[in-house]
Design a protein around this motif. Structure first.
Motif, PDB file in Angstrom:
ATOM      1  N   PRO A  93       0.663   5.691  -0.373  1.00 36.50           N
ATOM      2  CA  PRO A  93      -0.291   6.799  -0.327  1.00 36.50           C
ATOM      3  C   PRO A  93      -0.484   7.416  -1.710  1.00 36.50           C
ATOM      4  O   PRO A  93       0.428   7.470  -2.518  1.00 36.50           O
ATOM      5  CB  PRO A  93       0.365   7.799   0.632  1.00 36.50           C
ATOM      6  CG  PRO A  93       1.813   7.466   0.596  1.00 36.50           C
ATOM      7  CD  PRO A  93       1.910   6.000   0.307  1.00 36.50           C
ATOM      8  N   ASP A  94      -1.693   7.867  -1.974  1.00 34.39           N
ATOM      9  CA  ASP A  94      -2.010   8.594  -3.202  1.00 34.39           C
ATOM     10  C   ASP A  94      -2.223  10.040  -2.782  1.00 34.39           C
ATOM     11  O   ASP A  94      -3.245  10.372  -2.174  1.00 34.39           O
ATOM     12  CB  ASP A  94      -3.266   8.015  -3.856  1.00 34.39           C
ATOM     13  CG  ASP A  94      -3.586   8.695  -5.170  1.00 34.39           C
ATOM     14  OD1 ASP A  94      -2.731   9.448  -5.682  1.00 34.39           O
ATOM     15  OD2 ASP A  94      -4.696   8.480  -5.688  1.00 34.39           O
TER      16      ASP A  94
ATOM     17  N   ASP B 152      -2.314  14.151  -3.609  1.00 35.09           N
ATOM     18  CA  ASP B 152      -2.445  15.240  -4.582  1.00 35.09           C
ATOM     19  C   ASP B 152      -1.940  16.505  -3.895  1.00 35.09           C
ATOM     20  O   ASP B 152      -2.420  16.879  -2.824  1.00 35.09           O
ATOM     21  CB  ASP B 152      -3.905  15.418  -5.023  1.00 35.09           C
ATOM     22  CG  ASP B 152      -4.409  14.199  -5.780  1.00 35.09           C
ATOM     23  OD1 ASP B 152      -3.614  13.596  -6.526  1.00 35.09           O
ATOM     24  OD2 ASP B 152      -5.591  13.847  -5.621  1.00 35.09           O
TER      25      ASP B 152
ATOM     26  N   GLU C 200       0.845  -1.180   0.000  1.00 36.93           N
ATOM     27  CA  GLU C 200       0.000   0.000   0.000  1.00 36.93           C
ATOM     28  C   GLU C 200       0.886   1.238   0.000  1.00 36.93           C
ATOM     29  O   GLU C 200       1.838   1.333   0.774  1.00 36.93           O
ATOM     30  CB  GLU C 200      -0.899   0.017   1.233  1.00 36.93           C
ATOM     31  CG  GLU C 200      -1.952  -1.054   1.205  1.00 36.93           C
ATOM     32  CD  GLU C 200      -2.899  -0.950   2.393  1.00 36.93           C
ATOM     33  OE1 GLU C 200      -2.821   0.055   3.139  1.00 36.93           O
ATOM     34  OE2 GLU C 200      -3.717  -1.851   2.551  1.00 36.93           O
TER      35      GLU C 200
END
Length: 118
Positions: free
Chosen positions: A94-95, A97, A92
């Motif tokens: 992090p995504d 922005d 996993e």
């Protein structure tokens, strides 16, 4: 005088670098797990065999300045065989922005006036 200016410049750069770096550690890292057929405790090197195949000798010295080179012994060393590779695993991540916006901030400045040549 140049030494003093250089020392002041180095001090200013060090102070700016110290106060502009913000480092927060949120999680601790870990070393990868390694599977091996060799039994070794963590932090220890595996056993290896060193076999001397030829004797060495010290250099021969004649008088005050004549020196004949010596010889270090020849050795054969049997060490563990290490194979390094890679594999694909799913983890996993992090995504994130990031929104960039322009902001005015105060930064230090340095003006240096060199003395005129006489």
């Amino acid at each position: 005088m140049r030494f003093v200016i250089g020392a002041i410049a180095i001090i200013v750069i060090a102070v700016v670098a110290f106060y502009t770096v913000d480092l927060d550690v949120n999680d601790s890292g870990a070393l990868p797990s390694i599977e091996s057929s060799v039994e070794v405790d963590p932090g220890e090197l595996p056993d290896y065999d060193v076999v001397k195949t030829k004797d060495g000798r010290a250099p021969t010295v004649s008088g005050d300045i004549d020196v004949e080179g010596g010889r270090i012994p020849d050795v054969d060393v049997d060490v563990v065989d290490v194979e390094v590779g890679s594999e694909d695993v799913k983890i996993e991540v992090p995504d994130v922005d990031v929104e960039m916006k322009e902001k005015t901030i105060e930064v230090p400045s340095v003006d240096v006036d060199l003395p005129e040549d006489q």
